[in-house]
Design an enzyme around this catalytic site. Structure first.
Site, PDB file in Angstrom:
ATOM      1  N   THR A  99       0.814  -1.205   0.000  1.00  0.00           N
ATOM      2  CA  THR A  99       0.000   0.000   0.000  1.00  0.00           C
ATOM      3  C   THR A  99       0.849   1.257   0.000  1.00  0.00           C
ATOM      4  O   THR A  99       0.522   2.241  -0.660  1.00  0.00           O
ATOM      5  CB  THR A  99      -0.923   0.006   1.238  1.00  0.00           C
ATOM      6  OG1 THR A  99      -1.682  -1.205   1.257  1.00  0.00           O
ATOM      7  CG2 THR A  99      -1.861   1.184   1.211  1.00  0.00           C
ATOM      8  N   ARG A 140       8.065  -2.473   2.405  1.00  0.00           N
ATOM      9  CA  ARG A 140       8.387  -2.494   3.826  1.00  0.00           C
ATOM     10  C   ARG A 140       8.769  -3.910   4.247  1.00  0.00           C
ATOM     11  O   ARG A 140       8.064  -4.868   3.956  1.00  0.00           O
ATOM     12  CB  ARG A 140       7.204  -2.016   4.672  1.00  0.00           C
ATOM     13  CG  ARG A 140       6.865  -0.554   4.463  1.00  0.00           C
ATOM     14  CD  ARG A 140       5.744  -0.100   5.365  1.00  0.00           C
ATOM     15  NE  ARG A 140       5.328   1.258   5.048  1.00  0.00           N
ATOM     16  CZ  ARG A 140       4.284   1.875   5.576  1.00  0.00           C
ATOM     17  NH1 ARG A 140       3.538   1.233   6.465  1.00  0.00           N
ATOM     18  NH2 ARG A 140       3.986   3.105   5.236  1.00  0.00           N
ATOM     19  N   SER A 184       6.701   4.339   8.154  1.00  0.00           N
ATOM     20  CA  SER A 184       5.569   5.060   8.735  1.00  0.00           C
ATOM     21  C   SER A 184       5.413   4.772  10.219  1.00  0.00           C
ATOM     22  O   SER A 184       6.271   5.077  11.025  1.00  0.00           O
ATOM     23  CB  SER A 184       4.292   4.733   7.964  1.00  0.00           C
ATOM     24  OG  SER A 184       3.221   5.538   8.387  1.00  0.00           O
ATOM     25  N   HIS A 185       4.303   4.138  10.587  1.00  0.00           N
ATOM     26  CA  HIS A 185       3.962   3.907  11.987  1.00  0.00           C
ATOM     27  C   HIS A 185       4.545   2.614  12.530  1.00  0.00           C
ATOM     28  O   HIS A 185       4.318   2.270  13.691  1.00  0.00           O
ATOM     29  CB  HIS A 185       2.440   3.868  12.129  1.00  0.00           C
ATOM     30  CG  HIS A 185       1.812   2.844  11.229  1.00  0.00           C
ATOM     31  ND1 HIS A 185       1.751   3.003   9.869  1.00  0.00           N
ATOM     32  CD2 HIS A 185       1.240   1.647  11.489  1.00  0.00           C
ATOM     33  CE1 HIS A 185       1.158   1.946   9.331  1.00  0.00           C
ATOM     34  NE2 HIS A 185       0.847   1.099  10.292  1.00  0.00           N
ATOM     35  N   LYS A 209       9.736   4.137  -0.617  1.00  0.00           N
ATOM     36  CA  LYS A 209       8.714   4.312  -1.642  1.00  0.00           C
ATOM     37  C   LYS A 209       9.103   5.471  -2.540  1.00  0.00           C
ATOM     38  O   LYS A 209       9.889   6.344  -2.160  1.00  0.00           O
ATOM     39  CB  LYS A 209       7.340   4.552  -1.032  1.00  0.00           C
ATOM     40  CG  LYS A 209       7.139   5.893  -0.340  1.00  0.00           C
ATOM     41  CD  LYS A 209       5.678   6.071   0.047  1.00  0.00           C
ATOM     42  CE  LYS A 209       5.423   7.421   0.693  1.00  0.00           C
ATOM     43  NZ  LYS A 209       3.983   7.658   0.938  1.00  0.00           N
ATOM     44  N   ASP A 239       2.961  10.167  13.939  1.00  0.00           N
ATOM     45  CA  ASP A 239       3.589   8.849  13.795  1.00  0.00           C
ATOM     46  C   ASP A 239       5.035   8.981  13.318  1.00  0.00           C
ATOM     47  O   ASP A 239       5.620  10.063  13.335  1.00  0.00           O
ATOM     48  CB  ASP A 239       2.778   7.966  12.859  1.00  0.00           C
ATOM     49  CG  ASP A 239       2.869   8.401  11.404  1.00  0.00           C
ATOM     50  OD1 ASP A 239       3.048   9.611  11.163  1.00  0.00           O
ATOM     51  OD2 ASP A 239       2.754   7.539  10.513  1.00  0.00           O
ATOM     52  N   ASP A 281       6.684   8.970  10.432  1.00  0.00           N
ATOM     53  CA  ASP A 281       7.066   9.900   9.364  1.00  0.00           C
ATOM     54  C   ASP A 281       6.194  11.138   9.334  1.00  0.00           C
ATOM     55  O   ASP A 281       6.222  11.902   8.373  1.00  0.00           O
ATOM     56  CB  ASP A 281       7.056   9.206   8.013  1.00  0.00           C
ATOM     57  CG  ASP A 281       5.686   8.680   7.606  1.00  0.00           C
ATOM     58  OD1 ASP A 281       4.832   8.483   8.493  1.00  0.00           O
ATOM     59  OD2 ASP A 281       5.460   8.457   6.404  1.00  0.00           O
ATOM     60  N   ASP A 307       3.014  11.672   9.012  1.00  0.00           N
ATOM     61  CA  ASP A 307       1.862  11.846   8.125  1.00  0.00           C
ATOM     62  C   ASP A 307       0.541  11.494   8.823  1.00  0.00           C
ATOM     63  O   ASP A 307      -0.527  11.877   8.341  1.00  0.00           O
ATOM     64  CB  ASP A 307       2.018  11.069   6.819  1.00  0.00           C
ATOM     65  CG  ASP A 307       2.067   9.558   6.983  1.00  0.00           C
ATOM     66  OD1 ASP A 307       2.143   9.072   8.127  1.00  0.00           O
ATOM     67  OD2 ASP A 307       2.031   8.854   5.951  1.00  0.00           O
ATOM     68  N   ARG A 308       0.593  10.820   9.947  1.00  0.00           N
ATOM     69  CA  ARG A 308      -0.621  10.505  10.700  1.00  0.00           C
ATOM     70  C   ARG A 308      -0.756  11.433  11.904  1.00  0.00           C
ATOM     71  O   ARG A 308       0.229  11.986  12.386  1.00  0.00           O
ATOM     72  CB  ARG A 308      -0.613   9.054  11.172  1.00  0.00           C
ATOM     73  CG  ARG A 308      -0.590   8.038  10.049  1.00  0.00           C
ATOM     74  CD  ARG A 308      -0.737   6.635  10.583  1.00  0.00           C
ATOM     75  NE  ARG A 308      -0.698   5.655   9.498  1.00  0.00           N
ATOM     76  CZ  ARG A 308      -1.213   4.430   9.572  1.00  0.00           C
ATOM     77  NH1 ARG A 308      -1.798   4.039  10.686  1.00  0.00           N
ATOM     78  NH2 ARG A 308      -1.135   3.607   8.551  1.00  0.00           N
ATOM     79  N   THR A 342      -8.158   1.865   0.101  1.00  0.00           N
ATOM     80  CA  THR A 342      -7.166   2.320   1.074  1.00  0.00           C
ATOM     81  C   THR A 342      -5.833   2.567   0.369  1.00  0.00           C
ATOM     82  O   THR A 342      -5.422   1.810  -0.493  1.00  0.00           O
ATOM     83  CB  THR A 342      -6.989   1.269   2.179  1.00  0.00           C
ATOM     84  OG1 THR A 342      -8.212   1.156   2.898  1.00  0.00           O
ATOM     85  CG2 THR A 342      -5.880   1.648   3.134  1.00  0.00           C
ATOM     86  N   SER A 359      -7.214   5.389   9.396  1.00  0.00           N
ATOM     87  CA  SER A 359      -5.995   5.063  10.137  1.00  0.00           C
ATOM     88  C   SER A 359      -5.234   6.325  10.529  1.00  0.00           C
ATOM     89  O   SER A 359      -4.024   6.413  10.351  1.00  0.00           O
ATOM     90  CB  SER A 359      -5.113   4.124   9.317  1.00  0.00           C
ATOM     91  OG  SER A 359      -4.846   4.666   8.039  1.00  0.00           O
ATOM     92  N   LYS A 405      -0.991  12.425   3.294  1.00  0.00           N
ATOM     93  CA  LYS A 405      -1.610  12.856   4.539  1.00  0.00           C
ATOM     94  C   LYS A 405      -0.572  13.617   5.352  1.00  0.00           C
ATOM     95  O   LYS A 405       0.618  13.468   5.115  1.00  0.00           O
ATOM     96  CB  LYS A 405      -2.185  11.668   5.302  1.00  0.00           C
ATOM     97  CG  LYS A 405      -1.286  10.454   5.448  1.00  0.00           C
ATOM     98  CD  LYS A 405      -2.076   9.310   6.054  1.00  0.00           C
ATOM     99  CE  LYS A 405      -1.256   8.022   6.139  1.00  0.00           C
ATOM    100  NZ  LYS A 405      -1.170   7.310   4.848  1.00  0.00           N
ATOM    101  N   ARG A 456      -7.972  -6.560   9.402  1.00  0.00           N
ATOM    102  CA  ARG A 456      -8.627  -5.372   9.935  1.00  0.00           C
ATOM    103  C   ARG A 456     -10.139  -5.502   9.749  1.00  0.00           C
ATOM    104  O   ARG A 456     -10.623  -5.761   8.643  1.00  0.00           O
ATOM    105  CB  ARG A 456      -8.091  -4.110   9.264  1.00  0.00           C
ATOM    106  CG  ARG A 456      -6.688  -3.802   9.748  1.00  0.00           C
ATOM    107  CD  ARG A 456      -6.134  -2.495   9.250  1.00  0.00           C
ATOM    108  NE  ARG A 456      -4.894  -2.183   9.987  1.00  0.00           N
ATOM    109  CZ  ARG A 456      -3.982  -1.331   9.590  1.00  0.00           C
ATOM    110  NH1 ARG A 456      -4.148  -0.662   8.459  1.00  0.00           N
ATOM    111  NH2 ARG A 456      -2.911  -1.112  10.314  1.00  0.00           N
TER     112      ARG A 456
END
Length: 550
Positions: free
Chosen positions: A18, A22, A120-121, A133, A284, A286, A288-289, A351, A372, A383, A503
Site C-alpha cells: 500500500t 516495507r 511510517s507507523h 517508496k 507517527d 514519518d 503523516d498521521r 485504502t 488510520s 496525509k 482489519r
C-alpha cells in the site's frame, strides 16, 4: 570516483504494498537488497519518462523518517542515483524529511520525483522495520502501474550501476558532488513551514498561545519532532516543552510511533489528568498521521475529517470552500453527510493515499482522509499530521470552542457515526488468506440476513473505478452493508512486515440525541458478534480479542 557495474540477482518479496516496500531491517541489510530495488526503480523511470530523457537532467528529492538504517540507505541511494543519470538530489539535512514535507519539497521545487525512506507507523530499531517508496512529480505516491513495473524489473535485473564515491557529509547544509550529480543538502523544515504559513493564520495562532492556551504534542521520538518544535514553539510562541519526545531517534526511543490511544498512552494519561492541557495531539514515525485529543476526549479520525470538512471555511487556505472530499472505503461515512449538506462531491476510494492523487490533481477534491489517523488536503499529495494539528488549533482559535464542544455540536447537527477498527495482528498468512477467501465465497449467501431490526442489503468485494483515468482496482475489501447504513468491513492490511493483519471495521449511525454518548464498543457489540459469526475470526485465528481496538 568511478561508476561500477555490479552483478545482482532477484530477491523474493520486492513487490511494493500500500505504501511502498516495507520489510524488517535485517531484510533490507542483506547485500544488494536495497540496491536491487532502487536500480529497478531507476531503470523503470529511465524507460518511462515522458520526454524520452529518462533521469538525465532531472532533480530528485530524498529523505526519510530517521529510523535505523536511514543514514546508510541515503548514502547508497545517492551513489546509485549518480550512476544512473540524475542531475541533482535535494536531500534533507541528516537524511531527514517527513513524508508530507517530502511531498511539499517535490511540488515547490518542481522535482521529477522523490524517494522517501520510511515504514511510517511501524516500529524502528535494528529489530524493527524499514521501508522505501517513490513519489512522483505531483508529490504523491507512485501509481500501481509504476510500482508493478518496478517489481517486475526486480525479478529480472542482473546488474546495477553504482558510484564508488566516498560518503558525503549529509549533516552539512549546502552543495556537494558525486560524479556529475549535485547533492543539495537542504533545511528539511523550511519549505514545509513556508507552506503552512500560506494556509493558516499564524497571527491568530500566536494569539491563542499568548492567551495561555496549553498544548501537548507527542512526536513519539519520530521525524515530526523538529517540524513541530520549529513551527509551534519557535514560530508560534508555544512554550518550550509543548512538543514532547521531540528528538528523532533511530529506534523511536522504544515507542511504537502509531498515534492511537493504545500506543500514545503517555499522551492519553496527560489528557485524562485533572490539570490536562487544552489540546493534545500525536504524530507517527514519518509525521503523516495524527491523533487529536481534548481533555479526556479522544477524537476518532473519521469524526476529525467530517468536522474539518464542516468548518474548513474558517481556515484562510480554504476560505473559498472545498471542491470535494474523499475518504477511503473503510473510513466512516460521517464525512458523507457533511458533504451532502455542503453540496459537494464525496468520493469513496480504496485504502492508500495514492488513490486520492488523481482527484486532487484534477481539482475534484480538496480534503481527504483515512480511518488510520490520516488526514490531508490539496496542499500536498500525502496525509499530513502537523497540518491536521494546525487545522484543529486554528478551529479552536477561530471559534473559541474546545475540542469536545466542537465534536458534540457536530454530532448534534449531523448525528454520530459510531465507528471502530479491530486489528488482529501477526496472523499466519495462510490463515488470513483462507479467511478472506472463504468470506468472499460466502457473499452470495449473506445478502438478506437479519441482525435485529437490520437487514443486510449489500455484500460485495469493493472495486473502484478511478473517475479521472478509468483505471480499475478490485479486491479492495469485503463490505457488508445493512439497510440502516450500518457497515461491517473486512480487509488485510498492506503495511505490516510480520505475518498478516486482519482489519475489521464496524460502523453504525445514530441521530437520536438520547443515544449519542454510548461507549463505542458497546454501541457496536452486535456488529462485532455478527462479524465473528460470518468470518469465524476467533475460531480461525485463535485470538479471543483483537490486538488493538480503536
Amino acid at each position: 570516483m568511478a561508476i561500477q557495474t555490479i552483478p545482482t540477482r532477484a530477491f523474493e518479496g520486492q513487490r511494493p504494498g500500500t505504501s511502498g516496500l516495507r520489510k524488517k531491517v535485517s531484510v533490507f541489510m542483506q547485500p544488494l537488497y536495497l540496491e536491487n530495488f532502487v536500480q529497478a526503480l531507476f531503470d523503470v523511470l529511465n524507460a518511462s519518462a515522458d520526454d524520452g530523457q529518462g533521469l538525465q537532467g532531472k532533480t530528485l528529492v530524498l529523505g526519510g523518517d530517521g529510523r535505523y538504517h536511514n543514514r546508510a540507505a541515503v548514502q547508497t541511494i545517492l551513489k546509485l542515483a549518480a550512476a544512473n543519470g540524475v542531475q541533482q538530489v535535494l536531500l534533507g539535512c541528516g537524511g531527514i524529511l517527513s513524508t508530507p514535507a517530502a511531498s511539499a519539497v517535490i511540488r515547490r521545487h518542481q522535482a521529477f520525483g522523490g524517494i522517501i525512506l520510511s515504514a511510517s507507523h511501524n516500529p524502528g530499531g535494528p529489530e524493527g522495520d524499514f521501508g522505501i517508496k517513490y513519489n512522483a512529480g505531483n508529490g504523491g505516491p507512485a501509481n500501481e502501474a509504476l510500482t508493478e513495473a518496478v517489481y517486475a524489473r526486480t525479478q529480472v535485473l542482473q546488474t546495477l550501476r553504482c558510484s564508488d564515491a566516498a560518503d558525503i557529509a549529509i549533516d552539512r547544509l549546502g552543495r556537494q558532488q558525486i560524479e556529475q550529480m549535485a547533492v543539495e543538502v537542504i533545511d528539511p523544515v523550511a519549505d514545509y513551514a513556508a507552506l503552512m504559513r500560506e494556509l493558516f493564520d499564524f497571527e491568530a495562532l500566536r494569539g491563542l498561545f499568548a492567551r495561555g492556551f496549553r498544548v501537548r504534542v507527542d512526536a513519539m521520538h519520530a521525524v515530526g519532532g523538529p517540524y513541530a518544535k520549529a513551527i509551534l514553539e519557535d514560530q508560534l510562541g508555544a512554550p518550550v516543552g509543548t512538543v514532547v519526545n521531540a528528538e528523532p531517534l533511530q529506534d523511536f526511543g522504544g515507542l511504537h510511533p502509531d498515534p492511537n490511544p493504545v500506543n500514545a498512552e503517555d499522551l492519553m494519561v496527560h489528557m485524562a489528568a485533572a490539570d490536562a492541557p487544552d489540546f493534545g495531539a500525536a504524530m507517527d514515525g514519518d509525521a503523516d498521521r495524527n491523533m487529536v485529543v481534548g481533555p479526556n476526549f479522544p477524537v476518532s479520525p473519521s469524526d476529525s475529517l467530517a468536522l474539518m470538512t464542516a468548518h474548513a471555511r474558517l481556515i484562510p487556505g480554504y476560505r473559498d470552500g472545498l471542491r470535494g472530499v474523499a475518504r477511503s472505503m473503510p473510513t466512516s461515512a460521517a464525512v458523507d453527510r457533511v458533504a451532502q449538506a455542503l453540496g459537494i462531491a464525496c468520493f469513496e476510494t480504496p485504502t492508500g493515499w495514492k488513490f486520492f492523487g488523481n482527484l486532487l490533481d484534477a481539482g475534484r477534491a480538496t480534503l481527504c482522509g483515512e480511518e488510520s489517523y490520516g488526514t490531508g488536503s490539496s496542499h500536498v499529495r500525502e496525509k499530513d499530521g502537523l497540518w491536521a494539528i494546525l487545522f484543529w488549533l486554528s478551529l479552536q482559535a477561530a471559534t473559541g470552542r474546545s475540542v469536545e464542544t466542537l465534536v458534540r455540536a457536530h454530532w448534534a447537527r449531523f448525528g454520530r457515526n459510531y465507528y471502530s477498527r479491530h486489528d488482529y495482528e501477526a496472523i499466519p498468512v495462510d490463515v488470513a488468506n483462507a479467511l478472506m477467501r472463504d468470506l468472499r465465497a460466502s457473499l452470495p449467501d449473506l445478502k438478506g440476513q437479519v441482525l435485529g431490526a437490520r437487514r443486510l442489503v449489500l455484500a460485495d468485494d469493493f472495486a473502484y473505478t478511478d473517475p479521472i483515468d478509468g483505471s480499475v482496482s478490485s479486491g479492495q475489501g469485503v463490505r457488508l452493508i445493512f439497510d440502516d447504513g450500518a457497515r461491517v468491513i473486512f480487509r488485510l492490511s498492506g503495511t505490516g512486515t510480520e505475518g498478516a493483519t486482519l482489519r475489521l471495521y464496524l460502523e453504525r449511525y445514530e441521530s437520536d440525541a438520547a443515544y449519542l454518548n454510548l461507549p463505542v464498543q458497546q454501541a457496536l457489540a452486535d456488529l462485532a458478534a455478527f462479524a465473528d459469526q460470518v468470518a469465524g475470526i476467533r475460531r480461525r485465528t485463535g485470538m479471543q480479542q483483537p490486538s488493538v481496538a480503536t
